[in-house]
Design an enzyme around this catalytic site. Structure first.
Site, PDB file in Angstrom:
ATOM      1  N   ASP A 147      54.628   9.016  17.707  1.00 32.11           N
ATOM      2  CA  ASP A 147      53.285   8.938  18.270  1.00 32.11           C
ATOM      3  C   ASP A 147      52.333   9.753  17.398  1.00 32.11           C
ATOM      4  OD1 ASP A 147      51.149   8.329  19.799  1.00 32.11           O
ATOM      5  OD2 ASP A 147      51.898   9.222  21.649  1.00 32.11           O
ATOM      6  N   HIS A 165      51.559  10.748  28.987  1.00 31.81           N
ATOM      7  CA  HIS A 165      50.121  10.662  28.747  1.00 31.81           C
ATOM      8  C   HIS A 165      49.353  10.679  30.069  1.00 31.81           C
ATOM      9  CE1 HIS A 165      51.169   8.794  24.619  1.00 31.81           C
ATOM     10  NE2 HIS A 165      51.208  10.119  24.610  1.00 31.81           N
ATOM     11  N   HIS A 220      48.327  16.949  17.976  1.00 35.31           N
ATOM     12  CA  HIS A 220      49.529  17.784  17.920  1.00 35.31           C
ATOM     13  C   HIS A 220      50.756  17.077  17.348  1.00 35.31           C
ATOM     14  CE1 HIS A 220      49.587  17.111  22.568  1.00 35.31           C
ATOM     15  NE2 HIS A 220      50.308  16.183  22.014  1.00 35.31           N
ATOM     16  N   PRO A 240      48.164  21.927  27.214  1.00 30.47           N
ATOM     17  CA  PRO A 240      48.421  21.455  28.577  1.00 30.47           C
ATOM     18  C   PRO A 240      49.766  21.944  29.109  1.00 30.47           C
ATOM     19  CG  PRO A 240      48.373  19.612  27.003  1.00 30.47           C
ATOM     20  CD  PRO A 240      48.286  20.876  26.212  1.00 30.47           C
ATOM     21  N   HIS A 265      51.932  23.624  21.473  1.00 22.20           N
ATOM     22  CA  HIS A 265      51.166  22.462  21.944  1.00 22.20           C
ATOM     23  C   HIS A 265      51.318  22.193  23.438  1.00 22.20           C
ATOM     24  CE1 HIS A 265      54.799  20.165  22.351  1.00 22.20           C
ATOM     25  NE2 HIS A 265      54.198  19.007  22.439  1.00 22.20           N
ATOM     26  N   GLY A 266      52.206  22.894  24.115  1.00 23.22           N
ATOM     27  CA  GLY A 266      52.375  22.587  25.533  1.00 23.22           C
ATOM     28  C   GLY A 266      53.499  23.404  26.127  1.00 23.22           C
ATOM     29  N   ALA A 267      54.014  22.914  27.237  1.00 24.18           N
ATOM     30  CA  ALA A 267      55.033  23.675  27.954  1.00 24.18           C
ATOM     31  C   ALA A 267      56.410  23.469  27.325  1.00 24.18           C
ATOM     32  CB  ALA A 267      55.060  23.251  29.412  1.00 24.18           C
ATOM     33  N   GLY A 268      56.685  22.251  26.908  1.00 25.49           N
ATOM     34  CA  GLY A 268      58.026  21.927  26.430  1.00 25.49           C
ATOM     35  C   GLY A 268      58.905  21.564  27.609  1.00 25.49           C
ATOM     36  N   LYS A 273      48.553   9.555  35.695  1.00 25.70           N
ATOM     37  CA  LYS A 273      49.615   9.481  34.693  1.00 25.70           C
ATOM     38  C   LYS A 273      49.764   8.050  34.228  1.00 25.70           C
ATOM     39  CE  LYS A 273      51.688  13.538  34.416  1.00 25.70           C
ATOM     40  NZ  LYS A 273      51.980  14.214  33.158  1.00 25.70           N
TER      41      LYS A 273
END
Lengths: 138, 485
Positions: free
Chosen positions: B99, B207, B333, B382, B408-411, B484
């Site tokens: 992506d 997304h 990201h 996020p 870039h985020g929580a993972g 979502k």
């Protein structure tokens, strides 16, 4: 025989598809992939496409085959549920695939599959059965 | 899965090194940013081994790095950062991912929580209808061949030209929403065919479009520069990427580069690390195609921004200037960028791969938009849909140490399949509703797969980055409602 198992992967999802021969394992890999996206029992056989895939070896061929089907899904919005492998060598595959245009009201759509990856990819056979293991980017 | 038992040498409380001696062939050491508490979960999977494998890439500089949201990917770990020399190093599509330019965009409003909360369901319903989402959904814009080439070359600017947004939006988009060097001829017909019906769609999986409310402000001057003035202010966060077009570009070039790699005599420990010299024909072609996919993603987020604005004006029956919805920032990201960085006192041209990592340039950097020259580039991080997200700002230390990159985020903590086990979408929706969060999803199982429990706590991830000096916390925001894909 079971057609496939789900392989758990932290961010993504994979499958191990089985077959009494390699043709069947490749067909079940495609079946497993589309099962991640929709309820295939609800998919009618209304349209067919002819698919060809080529690659340098058997494992890459599995990736090419599955990615070719994802391309067809994105472009034609067809969910495929039956896969007839017409020819399969280590480097080439020909198949007729059958399915139906996406119908969100009937197909119980799940998440999409972005791509089949080479990550921990394995195509193997023993005396009992053939296996295709592939992790998808979802 | 086997635990990873390799060496993690403590540098300080937030830095752990994997020495080069761990595996012959590593060109640089590995470096994982994490707290001691995180190490156990990092060792549970093979992400650290992927950090090691990336260290094999020819021309890699500094360290093969992983941010605290690191998790097991394919080839590169998610949360991985690797900079290779343009002169004699390689580029790897696996260091970007399928992506391409998956990213996030944040908008601020003049609306307050007490105005939005009573109408949140109405707002989400109209967002759900007006932003095409879910598997097999098609966009509202019909894109012909010529127009597709324009999208691929111009990115977000194409959308602005079509009336989807303003010049001001471009000012605060990474690369102004248009990565240079894009060449549509390097993008396969198949990729364009996949992208054509999907222009202006959210997609599925993780997304989303999320309505948020500011919960805490850590850095007032930085928040003010971003148009965020007060707790209770409503924000909008959009997360999507380049859809089937990007997936096809990545797949096409992983294949091309795998073959090229043999010709160039490059050996890497994992097939997903297929790569070619940045300066080779194959490397340059991939960069040109990747830029196209990145531009497609920026156009995509720009279109969605426009439709979201229409939804807000319709629901609140006010003009756009009254509502606000100005952009704070848009950041990629999943991307590789050719950037100039100082290494050992010398300027070097590098190809910085950020795979699940965000650019975090400091106030002083020329690529930081004018309005953020005092505070640093906004970094959008996020979290899961049940907890919170963060806005941070880039720092000098990030520029010096991680080639201007941060998390870039929580993972994810749990696989999608595990998250769904015994959990229905309705259960997740009910639990969220109990916390005052409304969630809608286009896909079956979409809420269960994305359940808050499936993710690590993003606050811990951001805390490590903040304390390690890779970014500065600015704002914490809570979700009010989420659509979502």
């Amino acid at each position: 025989m079971k057609r496939f198992d789900i392989v758990e992967h932290t961010a993504d999802t994979g499958i191990i598809a089985y077959g009494t021969d390699m043709q069947e394992a490749f067909a079940n890999a495609a079946y497993g992939m589309f099962s991640l996206m929709a309820d295939l029992r609800q998919v009618r056989e209304e349209t067919s496409r002819y698919v060809e895939a080529e690659a340098s070896d058997r494992e890459s061929l599995a990736v090419s085959w599955l990615n070719e089907l994802l391309y067809l899904f994105d472009v034609e919005r067809i969910i495929f549920s039956r896969f007839e492998i017409l020819e399969l060598t280590d480097t080439r595959l020909k198949a007729d695939v059958h399915g139906e245009k996406v119908d969100a009201s009937r197909h119980k759509l799940r998440g999409g599959v972005k791509a089949a990856t080479y990550h921990t990819l394995k195509v193997a056979e023993n005396r009992e059965r053939c296996r295709v293991r592939v992790i998808f980017d979802v | 899965m086997a635990r990873w038992e390799g060496p993690l040498k403590k540098i300080d409380d937030y830095r752990w090194e994997i020495p080069r001696e761990y595996k012959p062939g590593m060109r640089v050491p590995g470096l994982i940013y994490a707290s001691e508490d995180m190490l156990d979960s990092i060792r549970e999977e093979q992400a650290a081994e992927q950090v090691v494998n990336v260290a094999f890439l020819p021309g890699i500089m500094g360290h093969s790095m992983a941010m605290p949201d690191v998790h097991w990917g394919y080839g590169f770990p998610i949360g991985g950062v690797a900079a290779t020399r343009v002169e004699d190093g390689v580029i790897s599509p696996g260091g970007v991912g399928y992506d391409i330019n998956c990213g996030v965009r944040l908008l601020r409003t003049n609306l307050r929580e007490d105005e939005v909360r009573p109408r949140i369901e109405e707002l989400l319903s109209i967002l759900f209808t007006n932003v095409p989402s879910g598997l097999g959904s098609t966009g509202k814009i019909k894109v012909g061949k010529k127009e597709m080439d324009d999208i691929l070359t111009e990115g977000a600017r194409w959308a602005v030209k079509r009336g989807f947004g303003t010049e001001a939006d471009l000012e605060v988009t990474e690369e102004r929403g248009c990565l240079k060097g894009a060449d549509p001829d390097k993008v396969s017909v198949k990729a364009k065919e996949r992208g054509s019906p999907q222009s202006g769609t959210l997609g599925s999986g993780n997304h989303f479009v999320e309505v948020q409310v500011v919960g805490e402000i850590y850095d007032e001057p930085a928040a003010r520069a971003m148009g965020i003035d007060d707790v209770g202010q409503v924000l909008l966060l959009i997360h999507t990427g380049s859809r089937g077009l990007g997936h096809q570009v990545c797949g096409d070039y992983v294949r091309t580069l795998r073959e090229a790699m043999q010709r160039y005599g490059i050996e890497v420990p994992d097939r997903e690390l297929a790569c070619a010299p940045v300066k080779s024909a194959e490397g340059r072609d991939y960069l040109a195609a990747m830029a196209c996919a990145a531009n497609y993603a920026w156009a995509n987020r720009q279109c969605i921004t426009h439709w979201a604005r229409e939804c807000f004006t319709a629901v609140f029956d006010r003009s756009l200037p009254q509502i606000g919805l100005e952009m704070v920032y848009d950041v990629a990201h999943n991307i590789a960028k050719i950037e100039s960085h100082e290494v050992n006192g010398k300027k070097v041209s590098l190809c910085v791969h950020r795979k699940g990592a965000t650019r975090a340039f400091p106030a002083s950097h020329p690529s930081t938009p004018a309005k953020y020259r005092e505070v640093g580039q906004p970094v959008l991080i996020p979290g899961d849909m049940g907890r919170y997200s963060f806005v941070a700002a880039g720092t000098d230390r990030a520029l010096k140490e991680s080639f201007g990159s941060v998390c870039h985020g929580a993972g994810r903590r749990m696989s999608r399949h595990a998250a769904k086990r015994g959990v229905r979408d309705a259960d997740v929706a009910r639990d969220l509703a109990a916390k005052g969060i409304i969630a809608m999803a286009a896909s079956r199982g979409g809420l269960a797969e994305e359940a808050p429990e499936a993710y690590k706590d993003v606050a811990e991830v951001v805390e490590v980055c903040h304390k390690a000096g890779l970014c500065r916390k600015v704002v914490k925001a809570y979700p009010l409602g989420v659509v979502k894909g």
